[in-house]
Write a protein that holds these residues in place. Structure first.
Motif, PDB file in Angstrom:
ATOM      1  N   LYS A 576       0.860  -1.184   0.000  1.00  0.00           N
ATOM      2  CA  LYS A 576       0.000   0.000   0.000  1.00  0.00           C
ATOM      3  C   LYS A 576       0.894   1.231   0.000  1.00  0.00           C
ATOM      4  O   LYS A 576       1.628   1.490   0.961  1.00  0.00           O
ATOM      5  CB  LYS A 576      -0.894  -0.004   1.237  1.00  0.00           C
ATOM      6  CG  LYS A 576      -1.811   1.205   1.337  1.00  0.00           C
ATOM      7  CD  LYS A 576      -2.651   1.130   2.613  1.00  0.00           C
ATOM      8  CE  LYS A 576      -3.542   2.357   2.754  1.00  0.00           C
ATOM      9  NZ  LYS A 576      -4.359   2.311   3.994  1.00  0.00           N
ATOM     10  N   THR A 578       1.236   5.275  -0.122  1.00  0.00           N
ATOM     11  CA  THR A 578       0.470   6.484   0.173  1.00  0.00           C
ATOM     12  C   THR A 578       1.383   7.693  -0.003  1.00  0.00           C
ATOM     13  O   THR A 578       2.537   7.698   0.470  1.00  0.00           O
ATOM     14  CB  THR A 578      -0.075   6.464   1.609  1.00  0.00           C
ATOM     15  OG1 THR A 578      -0.799   5.258   1.819  1.00  0.00           O
ATOM     16  CG2 THR A 578      -0.992   7.647   1.869  1.00  0.00           C
ATOM     17  N   THR A 579       0.874   8.720  -0.677  1.00  0.00           N
ATOM     18  CA  THR A 579       1.662   9.948  -0.883  1.00  0.00           C
ATOM     19  C   THR A 579       1.294  10.993   0.169  1.00  0.00           C
ATOM     20  O   THR A 579       0.197  10.982   0.733  1.00  0.00           O
ATOM     21  CB  THR A 579       1.433  10.529  -2.288  1.00  0.00           C
ATOM     22  OG1 THR A 579       0.045  10.871  -2.428  1.00  0.00           O
ATOM     23  CG2 THR A 579       1.807   9.516  -3.351  1.00  0.00           C
ATOM     24  N   GLU A 585      -2.819  10.442  -2.152  1.00  0.00           N
ATOM     25  CA  GLU A 585      -3.431   9.363  -2.922  1.00  0.00           C
ATOM     26  C   GLU A 585      -2.834   8.029  -2.495  1.00  0.00           C
ATOM     27  O   GLU A 585      -1.722   7.957  -1.984  1.00  0.00           O
ATOM     28  CB  GLU A 585      -3.231   9.578  -4.425  1.00  0.00           C
ATOM     29  CG  GLU A 585      -1.785   9.643  -4.873  1.00  0.00           C
ATOM     30  CD  GLU A 585      -1.661   9.797  -6.382  1.00  0.00           C
ATOM     31  OE1 GLU A 585      -2.105   8.883  -7.090  1.00  0.00           O
ATOM     32  OE2 GLU A 585      -1.121  10.832  -6.836  1.00  0.00           O
ATOM     33  N   THR A 586      -3.645   6.998  -2.681  1.00  0.00           N
ATOM     34  CA  THR A 586      -3.236   5.653  -2.273  1.00  0.00           C
ATOM     35  C   THR A 586      -3.229   4.743  -3.494  1.00  0.00           C
ATOM     36  O   THR A 586      -4.162   4.769  -4.301  1.00  0.00           O
ATOM     37  CB  THR A 586      -4.201   5.087  -1.223  1.00  0.00           C
ATOM     38  OG1 THR A 586      -4.188   5.941  -0.071  1.00  0.00           O
ATOM     39  CG2 THR A 586      -3.790   3.681  -0.814  1.00  0.00           C
ATOM     40  N   ARG A 587      -2.145   3.970  -3.611  1.00  0.00           N
ATOM     41  CA  ARG A 587      -2.057   3.003  -4.697  1.00  0.00           C
ATOM     42  C   ARG A 587      -1.682   1.639  -4.110  1.00  0.00           C
ATOM     43  O   ARG A 587      -0.915   1.564  -3.144  1.00  0.00           O
ATOM     44  CB  ARG A 587      -1.016   3.418  -5.739  1.00  0.00           C
ATOM     45  CG  ARG A 587      -1.346   4.727  -6.441  1.00  0.00           C
ATOM     46  CD  ARG A 587      -0.402   4.960  -7.604  1.00  0.00           C
ATOM     47  NE  ARG A 587      -0.570   6.268  -8.188  1.00  0.00           N
ATOM     48  CZ  ARG A 587       0.092   6.703  -9.252  1.00  0.00           C
ATOM     49  NH1 ARG A 587       1.006   5.901  -9.824  1.00  0.00           N
ATOM     50  NH2 ARG A 587      -0.109   7.908  -9.747  1.00  0.00           N
ATOM     51  N   THR A 589      -0.106  -2.186  -5.004  1.00  0.00           N
ATOM     52  CA  THR A 589       0.690  -2.921  -5.987  1.00  0.00           C
ATOM     53  C   THR A 589       0.696  -4.400  -5.616  1.00  0.00           C
ATOM     54  O   THR A 589       0.534  -4.768  -4.449  1.00  0.00           O
ATOM     55  CB  THR A 589       2.131  -2.384  -6.045  1.00  0.00           C
ATOM     56  OG1 THR A 589       2.725  -2.483  -4.747  1.00  0.00           O
ATOM     57  CG2 THR A 589       2.152  -0.937  -6.512  1.00  0.00           C
ATOM     58  N   GLU A 594       6.439  -4.152  -9.361  1.00  0.00           N
ATOM     59  CA  GLU A 594       5.424  -3.122  -9.588  1.00  0.00           C
ATOM     60  C   GLU A 594       5.533  -2.037  -8.526  1.00  0.00           C
ATOM     61  O   GLU A 594       5.380  -0.845  -8.812  1.00  0.00           O
ATOM     62  CB  GLU A 594       4.025  -3.743  -9.569  1.00  0.00           C
ATOM     63  CG  GLU A 594       2.915  -2.739  -9.889  1.00  0.00           C
ATOM     64  CD  GLU A 594       1.525  -3.337  -9.765  1.00  0.00           C
ATOM     65  OE1 GLU A 594       0.550  -2.602 -10.029  1.00  0.00           O
ATOM     66  OE2 GLU A 594       1.410  -4.529  -9.392  1.00  0.00           O
ATOM     67  N   THR A 598       6.342   1.849  -9.354  1.00  0.00           N
ATOM     68  CA  THR A 598       5.396   2.882  -8.938  1.00  0.00           C
ATOM     69  C   THR A 598       6.083   3.948  -8.095  1.00  0.00           C
ATOM     70  O   THR A 598       5.838   5.149  -8.263  1.00  0.00           O
ATOM     71  CB  THR A 598       4.241   2.244  -8.150  1.00  0.00           C
ATOM     72  OG1 THR A 598       3.626   1.238  -8.943  1.00  0.00           O
ATOM     73  CG2 THR A 598       3.202   3.284  -7.761  1.00  0.00           C
ATOM     74  N   LEU A 602       6.327   7.973  -8.967  1.00  0.00           N
ATOM     75  CA  LEU A 602       5.829   9.007  -8.064  1.00  0.00           C
ATOM     76  C   LEU A 602       6.935   9.992  -7.693  1.00  0.00           C
ATOM     77  O   LEU A 602       6.700  11.213  -7.643  1.00  0.00           O
ATOM     78  CB  LEU A 602       5.255   8.352  -6.799  1.00  0.00           C
ATOM     79  CG  LEU A 602       3.939   7.569  -6.983  1.00  0.00           C
ATOM     80  CD1 LEU A 602       3.591   6.815  -5.709  1.00  0.00           C
ATOM     81  CD2 LEU A 602       2.805   8.512  -7.372  1.00  0.00           C
ATOM     82  N   THR A 630      -9.959  -3.507  -3.357  1.00  0.00           N
ATOM     83  CA  THR A 630      -8.861  -4.192  -4.048  1.00  0.00           C
ATOM     84  C   THR A 630      -9.174  -5.624  -4.458  1.00  0.00           C
ATOM     85  O   THR A 630      -8.604  -6.136  -5.416  1.00  0.00           O
ATOM     86  CB  THR A 630      -7.608  -4.234  -3.152  1.00  0.00           C
ATOM     87  OG1 THR A 630      -7.913  -4.979  -1.951  1.00  0.00           O
ATOM     88  CG2 THR A 630      -7.171  -2.829  -2.762  1.00  0.00           C
ATOM     89  N   THR A 636     -13.696  -3.014  -9.563  1.00  0.00           N
ATOM     90  CA  THR A 636     -12.306  -2.567  -9.434  1.00  0.00           C
ATOM     91  C   THR A 636     -11.319  -3.698  -9.159  1.00  0.00           C
ATOM     92  O   THR A 636     -10.113  -3.492  -9.281  1.00  0.00           O
ATOM     93  CB  THR A 636     -12.196  -1.536  -8.287  1.00  0.00           C
ATOM     94  OG1 THR A 636     -12.674  -2.146  -7.068  1.00  0.00           O
ATOM     95  CG2 THR A 636     -13.016  -0.297  -8.587  1.00  0.00           C
TER      96      THR A 636
END
Length: 683
Positions: A576, A578-579, A585-587, A589, A594, A598, A602, A630, A636
């Motif tokens: 997980k 997080t910026t 934002e949360t992405r 992987t 990956e 990512t 970023l 997820t 999604t």
């Protein structure tokens, strides 16, 4: 006498010209019942309509005479009367006696046309006792008659008059001053080519003329019918075209929810087509014109009529498919954008919901349309789907966003959402009743968290690794269609266990009982209680081991689930990211590579990342929202469909790593030792 002597060249038959039509009429007109007789009429009136579409005719008059003959008069340009260079025949005789002859094969006579094959009028001629044609053109009146497609002259009125065979178009007079050009055809069909009791359906004639008048608003259609030595007359002329047609087709008492929307436009598409020599060319560009009118009412019935070049396509085709796809996509997007219409986790409406209460007319004009049959019941030109879709999407988006129609659009969107909820509620009641009947007397495992199900095609069972993951999954799931069955530990390795041992295993017994379809040769896919089975295990080595064991179980004892594509593996994320900042934002992987890619992207974009990046140790570490977004949300999530190749790989892996034979396992371990990262070993 040998079999060869019983079948020789003299047994072969060659049907020439119109003889083939008389021998097999159904092949050319669709059927030999009343529908075939009405098709004869349609072929003739469509030729007159083509003149109207080309802007050359303003009036078409159909007369149903008392002697059973049908007469069609138009004020178009008239069939060409000059001599055709190649055949030596007049244009009139050529198009009425030769199959695949006419002005609709890519020449300049017609931009679009209902006729494609040059078969229509000549087929009517072939199946008629008598066929008279009068052409007014170039200041002269031309006349010609036929008997079963053979040119000649009759010595009196009607089909029983003496006939003398003779070729050639005859000039019988001059046109009057101010008189319009045009064509008049009168024919007496031969009942011997049709079934007993077959006859012309006057209501069908009336419907055909009315529909065509809607589609060609610049032409007036008149139906004259002989009744008791008198002629009754009906006129059909609708200057507002498809808008008038929608109002006519709307069921009585169906109050309007929206005004009639008119989507008009054109577009290009490419297709493979033959040139004038019959040689196939690729990517020939075509231009199609589209006109669609539709509205919604308070009722439940749907009416969608489809036409191509004024020809009704009873079974729809690619133009209907394009319209329906565009309508569904546009309204789903509009509903998603409109706050307050859909509840969280509520599924978007389906096509049935969008079409409920709709009355629609679809008309396309195509230069070289393709149909599934000579009767043109279904359009098959593939490129039309995108052309009509683009026009309809543009119109619907404008309608939804325009402040003048926004309120009306919202009423329609609400109607569609309400229709979706009613449909789901009705299905839920039916499926609940069916499920209760199927499970009467059968106690499900206490640990099963069942769904309320809205249909087998939609329901899904998650086989969840561990009780900790079950807690988050229970809060995250949609209880309508998502069921959960937790598995404690790893199931038995069925690869080297007997069937008796397999069924004695508590976890496997629960899976078999919950699915309700049996095992082995008695497994019945039609009785399975869920549409999909999803294996939801942690994204680690133990999780992979559990998935492998489960896949092997299904492959060995419930193989039809895999063959039918109904077994899936969930793909939970590993990391997980997080910026930081005002708009964090949360992405998520799914692999180490990956995650690294990512992070690099970023950082390059100038964003700060919360470090260290957390790694999920298991599904139970995710909260309900994370697990839903997820892993469980159909919109999604990413899932992997298990195929027979996957099942075979799982069986091979289990046999190698956990089978009874030691030597193959030892050899594989020695061979693979070089892939181990020595520094990662905790000594």
């Amino acid at each position: 006498m040998t079999a060869e002597t019983l079948y020789g060249a003299d047994d072969l038959t060659h049907l020439e010209g119109l003889e083939a039509v008389r021998k097999r009429p159904g092949m050319y007109i669709g059927s030999t019942d009343s529908r075939g007789i009405n098709h004869l009429f349609a072929e003739i009136v469509d030729n007159s309509t083509d003149e109207g579409v080309a802007g050359e005719a303003t009036r078409v008059v159909v007369t149903l005479h008392a002697d059973g003959s049908v007469q069609v008069d138009d004020d178009g340009r008239g069939i060409p009367t000059g001599t055709h260079a190649k055949s030596g025949l007049s244009g009139v005789e050529l198009v009425l006696t030769r199959l695949h002859a006419g002005g609709k094969f890519g020449g300049s006579g017609y931009k679009t046309s209902g006729g494609l094959h040059g078969v229509g009028a000549s087929a009517v001629n072939a199946l008629s006792h008598r066929f008279d044609v009068v052409v007014k053109r170039e200041g002269k009146v031309h006349q010609m008659s036929f008997a079963h497609g053979v040119p000649g002259v009759f010595d009196g009125p009607g089909p029983t008059a003496k006939f003398t065979r003779r070729s050639g178009l005859e000039i019988t007079g001059k046109m009057k001053r101010g008189e319009r050009t045009g064509t008049s055809i009168r024919y007496w069909y031969d009942a011997r080519y049709f079934e007993n009791g077959a006859k012309l359906d006057v209501d069908g004639v009336r419907q055909k003329m009315r529909n065509t008048a809607f589609l060609v608003p610049g032409v007036a259609y008149v139906l004259r019918t002989a009744v008791d030595d008198a002629i009754s007359e009906e006129s059909f002329h609708f200057p507002h075209g498809l808008t008038d047609m929608v109002e006519f087709l709307t069921p009585a008492g169906d109050r309007a929810v929206s005004g009639t929307l008119l989507a008009v436009g054109e577009g290009t598409y490419t297709e493979n087509a033959a040139d004038e020599n019959g040689v196939m060319r690729s990517k020939v560009e075509r231009r199609a014109e589209v006109e669609v009118a539709f509205r919604w009412g308070t009722g439940y019935e749907r009416t969608v009529e489809c036409f191509t070049n004024t020809i009704r396509n009873i079974h729809g085709g690619t133009h209907r498919k394009g319209f329906e796809r565009a309508a569904l996509k546009s309204l789903q997007e509009a509903i998603a954008r409109t706050r307050g219409l859909l509840k969280p986790k509520e599924d978007p409406p389906t096509l049935d919901d969008v079409l409920e209460g709709m009355t629609a007319v679809i008309h396309v004009r195509v230069p070289e349309p393709q149909f599934t049959s000579q009767t043109k019941d279904e359009l098959s030109t593939a490129g039309i789907t995108k052309v009509i879709g683009a026009v309809v999407e543009r119109e619907l988006k404008s309608w939804v966003d325009d402040r003048r129609t926004k309120a009306e659009a919202k009423v329609v969107l609400q109607k569609v959402v309400d229709a979706s909820r009613v449909r789901l509620a009705q299905k839920q009641q039916k499926d609940a009743a069916r499920r209760k009947t199927a499970l009467e007397g059968a106690a499900m495992p206490a640990k099963l968290v069942d769904c309320r199900t809205t249909g087998l095609a939609r329901s899904e069972l998650f086989l969840v690794e561990g009780d900790s993951a079950l807690g988050s999954a229970r809060m995250a799931r949609v209880s309508e269609y998502q069921a959960l069955l937790p598995l404690r530990g790893k199931i038995l390795n069925v690869q080297k266990a007997s069937l008796a041992d397999t069924l004695r295993n508590a976890e496997i017994a629960s899976i078999v009982q919950v699915l309700g379809a049996g095992t082995g040769r008695t497994f019945d896919l039609s009785t399975m209680r869920y549409g999909r089975v999803i294996l939801m295990a942690d994204a680690d080595v133990d999780g992979s081991h559990i998935r492998t064991l489960l896949i092997t179980l299904f492959a060995k004892y419930m193989r039809p689930v895999i063959e039918d594509g109904r077994l899936y593996a969930a793909m939970p994320p590993l990391h997980k990211i997080t910026t930081k900042g005002r708009n964090p934002e949360t992405r998520f992987t799914f692999t180490q590579r990956e995650m690294e890619t990512t992070l690099a992207a970023l950082e390059k974009a100038g964003k700060q990342v919360v470090t260290p990046v957390p790694r999920f140790k298991g599904l139970g570490e995710m909260d309900a929202d994370e697990l839903w977004d997820t892993t469980m949300n159909p919109a999604t999530r990413s899932v992997r469909r298990i195929t027979l190749d996957d099942a075979e790989a799982a069986e091979t892996a289990l046999e190698l790593l956990m089978g009874e034979k030691v030597e193959p396992r030892r050899a594989w371990l020695v061979e693979s030792s070089g892939r181990v990262d020595q520094s990662a070993i905790d000594v």
